[in-house]
Design a protein around this motif. Structure first.
Motif, mmCIF file in Angstrom:
data_model
loop_
_atom_site.group_PDB
_atom_site.id
_atom_site.type_symbol
_atom_site.label_atom_id
_atom_site.label_comp_id
_atom_site.label_asym_id
_atom_site.label_seq_id
_atom_site.Cartn_x
_atom_site.Cartn_y
_atom_site.Cartn_z
ATOM 1 N N THR A 140 0.404 -1.431 0.129
ATOM 2 C CA THR A 140 -0.547 0.187 0.072
ATOM 3 C C THR A 140 0.466 0.707 -0.186
ATOM 4 N N CYS A 141 0.246 2.682 -0.505
ATOM 5 C CA CYS A 141 1.069 3.558 -0.705
ATOM 6 C C CYS A 141 1.630 4.121 0.779
ATOM 7 N N ALA A 142 2.771 3.996 0.442
ATOM 8 C CA ALA A 142 3.363 4.343 1.730
ATOM 9 C C ALA A 142 3.061 5.873 2.776
ATOM 10 N N THR A 143 2.513 6.658 1.981
ATOM 11 C CA THR A 143 2.038 8.047 2.817
ATOM 12 C C THR A 143 0.427 7.733 3.191
ATOM 13 N N CYS A 144 -0.846 7.401 1.972
ATOM 14 C CA CYS A 144 -1.878 7.410 2.791
ATOM 15 C C CYS A 144 -2.421 5.732 3.026
ATOM 16 N N GLY A 145 -1.666 4.671 2.706
ATOM 17 C CA GLY A 145 -2.643 3.562 2.455
ATOM 18 C C GLY A 145 -2.891 3.123 1.353
ATOM 19 N N SER A 146 -3.456 4.272 0.655
ATOM 20 C CA SER A 146 -4.525 3.043 -0.132
ATOM 21 C C SER A 146 -3.644 2.909 -1.318
ATOM 22 N N GLY A 147 -3.780 2.507 -2.684
ATOM 23 C CA GLY A 147 -3.386 2.168 -3.127
ATOM 24 C C GLY A 147 -2.378 1.655 -3.837
ATOM 25 N N TYR A 170 3.839 3.904 -4.170
ATOM 26 C CA TYR A 170 3.158 4.882 -3.975
ATOM 27 C C TYR A 170 1.950 5.128 -4.461
ATOM 28 N N CYS A 171 0.957 5.468 -4.683
ATOM 29 C CA CYS A 171 -0.558 5.504 -4.997
ATOM 30 C C CYS A 171 -0.780 7.002 -6.416
ATOM 31 N N SER A 172 0.581 7.609 -6.137
ATOM 32 C CA SER A 172 0.753 8.958 -7.324
ATOM 33 C C SER A 172 1.803 9.797 -6.728
ATOM 34 N N GLU A 174 2.009 12.777 -6.248
ATOM 35 C CA GLU A 174 1.930 14.036 -5.441
ATOM 36 C C GLU A 174 2.140 13.282 -3.564
ATOM 37 N N CYS A 175 1.653 11.945 -3.836
ATOM 38 C CA CYS A 175 1.655 11.319 -1.800
ATOM 39 C C CYS A 175 3.720 10.609 -2.243
ATOM 40 N N GLN A 176 4.207 10.242 -3.154
ATOM 41 C CA GLN A 176 5.536 10.563 -3.613
ATOM 42 C C GLN A 176 6.386 11.431 -3.220
HETATM 43 ZN ZN LIG Z 1 -0.891 7.957 -1.216
#
Ligand SMILES: [Zn+2]
Ligand SMILES: [Zn+2]
Length: 488
Positions: A140-147, A170-172, A174-176
């Motif tokens: 899961t995304c290291a920042t927000c926990g989504s996909g 990461y999911c995006s 932005e999150c990265q």
């Molecule tokens: Zn994310």
């Protein structure tokens, strides 16, 4: 009660966790107590078909060459267990011990564990050759926990395209970007340690291959256990066999077999003999802590048995020497340079995954350099190291220096006009061909060293008779070995 059954009841109970640690190799007092049991056993008679075998080896364990070795009798139980076509599950101590030792001999695989429940973390692992991906990689995304949309390319360390060892997802974008301030230390550290571990493993295999000093004659597989047969010293000593020569690759055409045979029983050497090279690379990764760890291996894909004259050595009864490295980010990483003997494909992974999957019990941990200091001490002690063996070791130590020299030169060549930086080398964008270049240069340097002793025909093993009896002696010619016996 039958005397064989009584003997087996003297072993620690394999059904309890306590027995699952070091068994007879444990505390000294326990071993001495067990020796008394063996001594009593020597006085007994029995109708048990294994009585004669057990008695013969109890004799050796109590009075023979192996009376100081707590593992000797255990290795005989293991031999007996592996030799059986079927072990009845009748609840007797004998059957329990044989089933238990057969399980050890066959690789301590969680899936075959005879008594205790399988630890849940290892369930669902597809292959014992790989650490299971679900233990190593976040999904899961290291920042927000989504996909999981993509992985950070900076720290993606893979065994092959389908199998990641280190992976941050990461999911995006932005999150990265949001994660970067926190991730950047760990990102660089993972990449460097991953590359250093793979290169060190390949250098270790190469070192063993070129400076091979055993005398393998045959390789065979039976019931999932690999058997390596070595020629006896006597056989070699009459002919003056070279002590160092290239590994007989023709005996192991399959790559897995080759990797296993060239590293079997050599995990200690991976830390002793390669120490200067390990330090050279690991220093560049700025790890605050590097430890040597000795463990009992678990979930071994390819358990091995080495047969050298009268002695039989089980890879499953030896402790495996490896490293535990703490990265600057705080993350702990396992490095095992000799794990190819167990069929393990990756030399590096997150410590937590390694421990859950490949460590049965931790025997010892010490600062890096501890075992090589002990090894050096043993080398200086004439009662513990035969002169010919010392000669081999000194030569191999010289080979390490030669190899390191070639590695340093090659890395310097990649960085014209600047000071030597291993860190820069380990972070290169295009890394594969410089790394191959390092391996090529290392091989050339090692082969040149072996060619030198081959040309001068030094370092051959001959028999020699002394006042103390017959001894092996490493001399250049048969004539130099004093009083060579025609036959023993
Ligand atoms: Zn994310
Ligand atoms: Zn990264």
């Amino acid at each position: 009660m039958d005397s064989v059954e009584r003997l087996f009841r003297a072993f620690p109970n394999p059904e309890s966790d306590e027995a699952a640690t070091r068994e007879l190799g444990g505390s000294d007092g326990r071993f001495r107590k067990f020796t008394v049991r063996l001594e009593n056993f020597l006085q007994t008679t029995s109708n048990d078909p294994d009585h004669a075998f057990l008695k013969k080896h109890a004799q050796v364990a109590v009075f023979g060459d192996y009376c100081q070795d707590p593992q000797y009798f255990r290795s005989k139980i293991l031999q007996l267990a592996l030799s059986k076509t079927e072990i009845p599950n009748d609840g007797s101590a004998k059957s329990n011990q044989l089933r238990y030792h057969r399980w050890i001999g066959q690789g301590r695989k969680d899936s075959d564990r005879p008594f205790l429940p399988i630890p849940s973390a290892s369930q669902g692992s597809s292959s014992l050759a790989h650490l299971p991906a679900h233990l190593m990689n976040t999904q899961t995304c290291a920042t927000c926990g989504s996909g999981d949309a993509f992985a950070c390319t900076g720290c993606l360390v893979t065994l092959d395209p389908g199998h990641a060892i280190f992976k941050t997802v990461y999911c995006s974008k932005e999150c990265q970007a949001a994660h970067w301030p926190q991730h950047k230390t760990s990102c660089a550290a993972r990449k460097m340690i991953g590359r250093a571990a793979f290169l060190l493993r390949d250098l270790f295999v190469l070192f063993q291959d070129v400076n091979y000093c055993s005398n393998m004659a045959q390789f065979r597989e039976k019931d999932g256990v690999m058997y390596v047969f070595h020629k006896g010293h006597d056989e070699q000593a009459f002919r003056g066999t070279p002590l160092i020569r290239a590994f007989p690759r023709g005996l192991t055409p399959a790559e897995d077999d080759y990797y296993a045979c060239v590293t079997v029983g050599r995990s200690g050497d991976s830390l002793n003999e390669l120490k200067p090279v390990i330090e050279f690379f690991l220093k560049a990764t700025f790890c605050p802590q590097i430890e040597e760890i000795q463990v009992d291996p678990r979930n071994v894909h390819r358990p091995m048995v080495e047969i050298i004259e009268q002695a039989t050595q089980y890879s499953m009864l030896k402790t495996q020497f490896m490293l535990r490295v703490r990265l600057r980010s705080g993350e702990e990483v396992a490095i095992d340079l000799a794990g190819t003997q167990f069929g393990w494909q990756e030399p590096v992974g997150p410590w937590a995954a390694w421990e859950t999957q490949r460590v049965y019990g931790q025997v010892q941990s010490s600062p890096i350099g501890f075992s090589s200091a002990q090894f050096q001490q043993k080398l200086e002690d004439p009662t513990r190291t035969a002169p010919w063996h010392k000669k081999v070791t000194r030569f191999r130590q010289g080979q390490t220096k030669r190899m390191l020299g070639a590695i340093v030169d090659t890395i310097k060549k990649q960085q014209p006009g600047t000071d030597l930086s291993i860190a820069k080398f380990l972070k290169l964008r295009d890394y594969k061909s410089p790394a191959d270049e390092v391996l090529r240069a290392a091989r050339q340097a090692l082969e040149a060293g072996v060619a030198e002793i081959e040309a001068s025909k030094v370092m051959r093993l001959y028999w020699s008779a002394t006042q103390m009896g017959l001894q092996y002696q490493a001399t250049d010619t048969k004539e130099q070995a004093k009083h060579v016996p025609e036959k023993v």
